[in-house]
Scaffold this motif. Structure first.
Motif, PDB file in Angstrom:
ATOM      1  N   GLY A 187       0.778  -1.229   0.000  1.00 32.48           N
ATOM      2  CA  GLY A 187       0.000   0.000   0.000  1.00 32.48           C
ATOM      3  C   GLY A 187       0.808   1.277   0.000  1.00 32.48           C
ATOM      4  O   GLY A 187       0.246   2.362  -0.089  1.00 32.48           O
ATOM      5  N   VAL A 188       2.135   1.196   0.125  1.00 37.68           N
ATOM      6  CA  VAL A 188       2.967   2.392   0.124  1.00 37.68           C
ATOM      7  C   VAL A 188       3.291   2.758  -1.324  1.00 37.68           C
ATOM      8  O   VAL A 188       3.859   1.956  -2.056  1.00 37.68           O
ATOM      9  CB  VAL A 188       4.262   2.164   0.932  1.00 37.68           C
ATOM     10  CG1 VAL A 188       5.134   3.419   0.882  1.00 37.68           C
ATOM     11  CG2 VAL A 188       3.931   1.787   2.361  1.00 37.68           C
ATOM     12  N   GLY A 189       2.937   3.961  -1.740  1.00 39.87           N
ATOM     13  CA  GLY A 189       3.160   4.344  -3.124  1.00 39.87           C
ATOM     14  C   GLY A 189       2.202   3.665  -4.085  1.00 39.87           C
ATOM     15  O   GLY A 189       2.440   3.621  -5.296  1.00 39.87           O
ATOM     16  N   ASN A 190       1.112   3.137  -3.548  1.00 41.20           N
ATOM     17  CA  ASN A 190       0.127   2.407  -4.349  1.00 41.20           C
ATOM     18  C   ASN A 190      -0.728   3.383  -5.163  1.00 41.20           C
ATOM     19  O   ASN A 190      -0.759   4.579  -4.881  1.00 41.20           O
ATOM     20  CB  ASN A 190      -0.763   1.594  -3.409  1.00 41.20           C
ATOM     21  CG  ASN A 190      -1.392   0.389  -4.088  1.00 41.20           C
ATOM     22  OD1 ASN A 190      -1.218   0.179  -5.275  1.00 41.20           O
ATOM     23  ND2 ASN A 190      -2.133  -0.385  -3.311  1.00 41.20           N
ATOM     24  N   MET A 191      -1.453   2.877  -6.161  1.00 36.77           N
ATOM     25  CA  MET A 191      -2.406   3.688  -6.904  1.00 36.77           C
ATOM     26  C   MET A 191      -3.539   4.135  -5.996  1.00 36.77           C
ATOM     27  O   MET A 191      -3.831   3.496  -4.984  1.00 36.77           O
ATOM     28  CB  MET A 191      -2.955   2.911  -8.104  1.00 36.77           C
ATOM     29  CG  MET A 191      -3.738   1.673  -7.733  1.00 36.77           C
ATOM     30  SD  MET A 191      -4.377   0.754  -9.162  1.00 36.77           S
ATOM     31  CE  MET A 191      -5.748   1.794  -9.622  1.00 36.77           C
ATOM     32  N   LYS A 192      -4.177   5.244  -6.340  1.00 34.03           N
ATOM     33  CA  LYS A 192      -5.294   5.786  -5.562  1.00 34.03           C
ATOM     34  C   LYS A 192      -6.525   5.891  -6.456  1.00 34.03           C
ATOM     35  O   LYS A 192      -6.410   6.105  -7.668  1.00 34.03           O
ATOM     36  CB  LYS A 192      -4.957   7.170  -5.020  1.00 34.03           C
ATOM     37  CG  LYS A 192      -3.713   7.234  -4.135  1.00 34.03           C
ATOM     38  CD  LYS A 192      -3.964   6.615  -2.778  1.00 34.03           C
ATOM     39  CE  LYS A 192      -2.841   6.933  -1.788  1.00 34.03           C
ATOM     40  NZ  LYS A 192      -1.531   6.384  -2.202  1.00 34.03           N
ATOM     41  N   VAL A 193      -7.700   5.733  -5.845  1.00 31.68           N
ATOM     42  CA  VAL A 193      -8.952   5.904  -6.585  1.00 31.68           C
ATOM     43  C   VAL A 193      -9.837   6.912  -5.857  1.00 31.68           C
ATOM     44  O   VAL A 193      -9.829   6.992  -4.629  1.00 31.68           O
ATOM     45  CB  VAL A 193      -9.726   4.569  -6.754  1.00 31.68           C
ATOM     46  CG1 VAL A 193      -8.982   3.631  -7.680  1.00 31.68           C
ATOM     47  CG2 VAL A 193      -9.992   3.904  -5.416  1.00 31.68           C
ATOM     48  N   ASP A 194     -10.576   7.678  -6.630  1.00 25.18           N
ATOM     49  CA  ASP A 194     -11.508   8.655  -6.074  1.00 25.18           C
ATOM     50  C   ASP A 194     -12.725   8.699  -6.982  1.00 25.18           C
ATOM     51  O   ASP A 194     -12.616   9.044  -8.160  1.00 25.18           O
ATOM     52  CB  ASP A 194     -10.845  10.033  -5.994  1.00 25.18           C
ATOM     53  CG  ASP A 194     -11.782  11.085  -5.413  1.00 25.18           C
ATOM     54  OD1 ASP A 194     -12.687  10.703  -4.640  1.00 25.18           O
ATOM     55  OD2 ASP A 194     -11.617  12.274  -5.746  1.00 25.18           O
ATOM     56  N   GLY A 250       0.475   5.195  -8.899  1.00 29.89           N
ATOM     57  CA  GLY A 250       1.394   5.376  -7.778  1.00 29.89           C
ATOM     58  C   GLY A 250       2.829   5.531  -8.234  1.00 29.89           C
ATOM     59  O   GLY A 250       3.104   6.118  -9.289  1.00 29.89           O
ATOM     60  N   ASP A 251       3.743   4.981  -7.453  1.00 34.13           N
ATOM     61  CA  ASP A 251       5.165   5.118  -7.752  1.00 34.13           C
ATOM     62  C   ASP A 251       5.649   4.099  -8.769  1.00 34.13           C
ATOM     63  O   ASP A 251       6.742   4.246  -9.320  1.00 34.13           O
ATOM     64  CB  ASP A 251       5.981   4.978  -6.461  1.00 34.13           C
ATOM     65  CG  ASP A 251       5.703   6.119  -5.487  1.00 34.13           C
ATOM     66  OD1 ASP A 251       5.260   7.193  -5.961  1.00 34.13           O
ATOM     67  OD2 ASP A 251       5.903   5.938  -4.281  1.00 34.13           O
ATOM     68  N   ILE A 271      -2.802   9.563 -14.713  1.00 35.80           N
ATOM     69  CA  ILE A 271      -4.134   9.925 -14.222  1.00 35.80           C
ATOM     70  C   ILE A 271      -5.150   9.498 -15.274  1.00 35.80           C
ATOM     71  O   ILE A 271      -5.021   9.839 -16.448  1.00 35.80           O
ATOM     72  CB  ILE A 271      -4.242  11.432 -13.953  1.00 35.80           C
ATOM     73  CG1 ILE A 271      -3.282  11.838 -12.826  1.00 35.80           C
ATOM     74  CG2 ILE A 271      -5.680  11.808 -13.582  1.00 35.80           C
ATOM     75  CD1 ILE A 271      -3.275  13.322 -12.519  1.00 35.80           C
ATOM     76  N   ARG A 272      -6.149   8.744 -14.845  1.00 39.85           N
ATOM     77  CA  ARG A 272      -7.144   8.207 -15.782  1.00 39.85           C
ATOM     78  C   ARG A 272      -8.545   8.411 -15.207  1.00 39.85           C
ATOM     79  O   ARG A 272      -8.757   8.228 -14.005  1.00 39.85           O
ATOM     80  CB  ARG A 272      -6.880   6.719 -16.007  1.00 39.85           C
ATOM     81  CG  ARG A 272      -7.808   6.043 -17.005  1.00 39.85           C
ATOM     82  CD  ARG A 272      -7.480   4.553 -17.105  1.00 39.85           C
ATOM     83  NE  ARG A 272      -6.101   4.343 -17.523  1.00 39.85           N
ATOM     84  CZ  ARG A 272      -5.466   3.162 -17.419  1.00 39.85           C
ATOM     85  NH1 ARG A 272      -6.087   2.122 -16.901  1.00 39.85           N
ATOM     86  NH2 ARG A 272      -4.210   3.046 -17.817  1.00 39.85           N
ATOM     87  N   GLU A 273      -9.476   8.786 -16.072  1.00 41.62           N
ATOM     88  CA  GLU A 273     -10.874   8.936 -15.661  1.00 41.62           C
ATOM     89  C   GLU A 273     -11.730   7.905 -16.390  1.00 41.62           C
ATOM     90  O   GLU A 273     -11.626   7.760 -17.605  1.00 41.62           O
ATOM     91  CB  GLU A 273     -11.394  10.341 -15.978  1.00 41.62           C
ATOM     92  CG  GLU A 273     -10.837  11.425 -15.080  1.00 41.62           C
ATOM     93  CD  GLU A 273     -11.522  12.764 -15.313  1.00 41.62           C
ATOM     94  OE1 GLU A 273     -12.423  12.817 -16.178  1.00 41.62           O
ATOM     95  OE2 GLU A 273     -11.169  13.737 -14.638  1.00 41.62           O
TER      96      GLU A 273
END
Length: 265
Positions: free
Chosen positions: A12-19, A42-43, A100-102
């Motif tokens: 989970g460190v430097g992992n992708m994020k979702v919103d 992420g990284d 970044i992807r939508e």
């Protein structure tokens, strides 16, 4: 980035994020909600198996448990999370580091979804990303649900007849009821004014949602004398059907409900 970066991403460190971002904070039962899932790489490059949206709520059930040693029955309360609707917005895919992807989506909001402001029960939208051998990123957003037009007319009718909501409870669907959801909400109404003031003690109302209609179940607690309450003959049960395709307006809806109660007290 080498092995260390990939290992850190797996925990989970430097992992992708979702919103998940909705076009409106207010959703309407029986319609679709639109929005986008925003993914931020992420990284390191990561491959996910799927991204899924879950529209969820919860309710509590009381479970009776027998204690053989004490020879008595006890009760426990159990929370149950219900997935009202689920939608896979993306299948197996890869996102690059820093990308970044939508992803746009439309998710159905089922009839019978708890209404904001009517109950303290919350509804939320969970975004779940399935990544093999890593901590799954997720996002959870509380949403506000407005009633469909027929449910709104039904609720407004009780208000017009002088009823106020005294209590709301959620319970498992009784065997004799048909509905699209695994639970129902029971509204306990008391007449503080209007034509049924001092004529009924309370009216318990349950709205059940079927494929072609809303059925309004009424349990009318008539205000009677000592013997009617002692003999338990002061309660009357009935239901009213409102087909989705009926030509209904607020005046007609209120009259139907008024007559259904008036004829039984």
């Amino acid at each position: 980035m080498g092995f260390f970066g990939k290992m850190m991403a797996s925990v989970g460190v430097g992992n992708m994020k979702v919103d998940t971002q909705l076009e409106s904070e207010f959703l309407t039962a029986g319609s679709e909600a639109s929005g986008v899932v925003l993914i931020k790489g992420g990284d390191v490059e990561q491959t996910y198996n799927r991204i899924e949206l879950l529209l969820q709520t919860d309710y509590y059930v009381t479970i009776a448990e027998e204690d053989d040693e004490a020879e008595e029955e006890s009760e426990t309360t159990e929370r149950r999370v219900v997935t009202l609707e689920r939608l896979i917005v993306d299948g197996k895919n890869t996102i690059q580091a820093g990308e970044i992807r939508e992803i746009p989506f439309q998710i159905r909001v089922p009839l019978g979804t708890p209404i904001h402001g009517l109950t303290s029960r919350e509804v939320w939208l969970t975004t779940d990303v399935d990544i093999s051998f890593a901590i799954d990123p997720s996002d959870e957003d509380i949403v506000k649900v407005q009633p469909d037009i027929i449910s709104e007319m039904i609720l407004n009718s009780f208000g017009a007849l002088g009823f106020h909501i005294d209590e709301i409870d959620a319970e498992e669907v009784p065997q004799y009821m048909q509905t699209l959801l695994p639970f129902v909400e029971e509204l306990e109404l008391k007449a503080h004014e209007g034509p049924f003031y001092r004529k009924v003690d309370e009216v318990e109302v349950i709205l059940t949602y079927m494929h072609d209609r809303i059925r309004v179940w009424l349990e009318i607690d008539k205000r009677g004398g000592f013997f009617t309450e002692l003999l338990d003959i002061d309660e009357v049960n009935c239901y009213i059907d409102f087909p989705y395709d009926c030509d209904l307006n607020q005046e007609v809806c209120t009259r139907f409900i008024y007559e259904s109660i008036a004829q039984r007290i």
